[in-house]
Design an enzyme around this catalytic site. Structure first.
Site, short mmCIF file in Angstrom:
data_model
loop_
_atom_site.label_atom_id
_atom_site.label_comp_id
_atom_site.label_asym_id
_atom_site.label_seq_id
_atom_site.Cartn_x
_atom_site.Cartn_y
_atom_site.Cartn_z
N CYS A 168 44.55 39.78 34.49
CA CYS A 168 43.13 39.42 34.45
C CYS A 168 42.68 39.19 35.89
CB CYS A 168 42.90 38.17 33.60
SG CYS A 168 41.20 37.58 33.62
N CYS A 189 34.69 42.12 33.96
CA CYS A 189 36.14 42.15 33.76
C CYS A 189 36.73 42.63 35.07
CB CYS A 189 36.51 43.08 32.61
SG CYS A 189 38.29 43.38 32.46
#
Length: 319
Positions: A76, A225
């Site tokens: 992430c 993201c």
């Protein structure tokens, strides 16, 4: 009692819990339950995921990120920036290493991408175009600018892992409802994407400037993201004429980041540079047996929130 920091990278928001500080000794079921309980935007704290900070024998710390549906992500990028800030402030170093699922990654504090915004650069790697690395069932070894008939006949996608799985389409227009439907469908095609996939739609705005909207696996449409913006930046150098070794400005619904794509010795690497903003710090009373929680106290970082709002407004003006 659980202490946490609510934070975000480009509006992609997280609950950061340092497991080392209180020796919480969470089980895997505990992490799943906490994600389901606290990430819920109706009955919980509300976030895209939880960042768990753990001890590491390979680096200054280890990061594990659980999505709002309780699944664990391989990587992430936006979350890594938040963990990078936390560890850099803890250690007093300008550069540290963070252990993730697939690799130990270098992170550092760098020059601000916008006035007043502390900026952190994180390495996004390993990068692979091999469809087996996602995995994705496809007739060729790679899938670059190809149709995925089971998914959509209107868009062509490029598949890559960074190291979590992504497909990226270059688009002319912004159709949020359609993007959400395609992203949801992609994650209901186990014959094509056995482990699911993050789906991004990238619009070229000008030289070394793009807009990216992502349907994040396990979350849905997100403000941003980090790995998707990184993957999209790489695709923009292949299909959109953007430059290697030059900051590519990536505009998203939550703000903006810079991505620098490099290609050396036959391998791609990406530096993702952006904010790691603290929203508030709080303590919760949590009962996982009853799946209940209650906030005990909190401290809000008003100045950081106000400064980031200025970046958001600037980013919106660039579309």
């Amino acid at each position: 009692m659980i202490e946490f920091i609510k934070c975000h990278g480009s509006g992609n928001d997280f609950i950061l819990i340092d497991e080392r500080s209180e020796a919480y000794s969470f089980s895997e079921q505990d992490r799943y339950d906490l994600s389901m309980l606290l990430c819920n935007r109706v009955d919980g704290v509300g976030s895209d995921g939880i960042l768990f900070v753990l001890d590491s024998t390979k680096a200054e710390a280890r990061m594990r990120m659980f999505n709002s549906d309780g699944t664990e992500a391989e990587m992430c990028g936006n979350g890594l920036r938040c963990v990078a800030r936390y560890i850099i402030e803890e250690t007093g170093k300008q550069a540290v290493e963070i252990e993730t699922d697939k690799a130990v990654l270098a992170v550092s504090q760098v020059d601000p991408i916008y006035s007043g915004i502390d900026t952190f650069s994180v390495a996004i790697e390993p990068v692979s175009f091999a469809v087996e690395s996602l995995p994705m069932n496809h007739s060729g070894a790679e899938a670059v600018n190809v149709e995925v008939p089971a998914l959509s006949k209107d868009y062509r996608f490029t598949a890559l892992s960074v190291p979590n799985p992504h497909i990226v389409a270059v688009v002319d227009d912004y159709q949020e409802e359609e993007f959400a439907a395609i992203g949801k469908k992609a994650n209901q095609l186990p014959d094509v994407f056995p482990n699911g996939v993050n789906v991004s739609f990238m619009k070229l705005l000008g030289p070394n400037k793009v807009f990216v909207q992502t349907y994040e696996r396990g979350v849905g449409l997100t403000n941003a993201c980090g790995t998707a913006m990184s993957a999209s930046s790489l695709v923009s150098t292949l299909l959109g004429g953007n430059d290697l070794d030059t900051p590519i400005v990536v505009i998203n619904k939550g703000g903006l980041v810079n991505c620098v794509v490099s290609h050396e010795n036959g391998r791609y690497s990406i530096q993702l540079q952006g904010n790691a903003t603290y929203v508030y710090r709080a303590t919760l009373e949590v009962d996982l047996d009853k799946m209940t929680w209650k906030q005990a106290d909190s401290e809000t970082f008003q100045e950081e929130i106000a400064t980031y709002k200025q970046l958001e407004q600037y980013a919106a003006s660039q579309l």
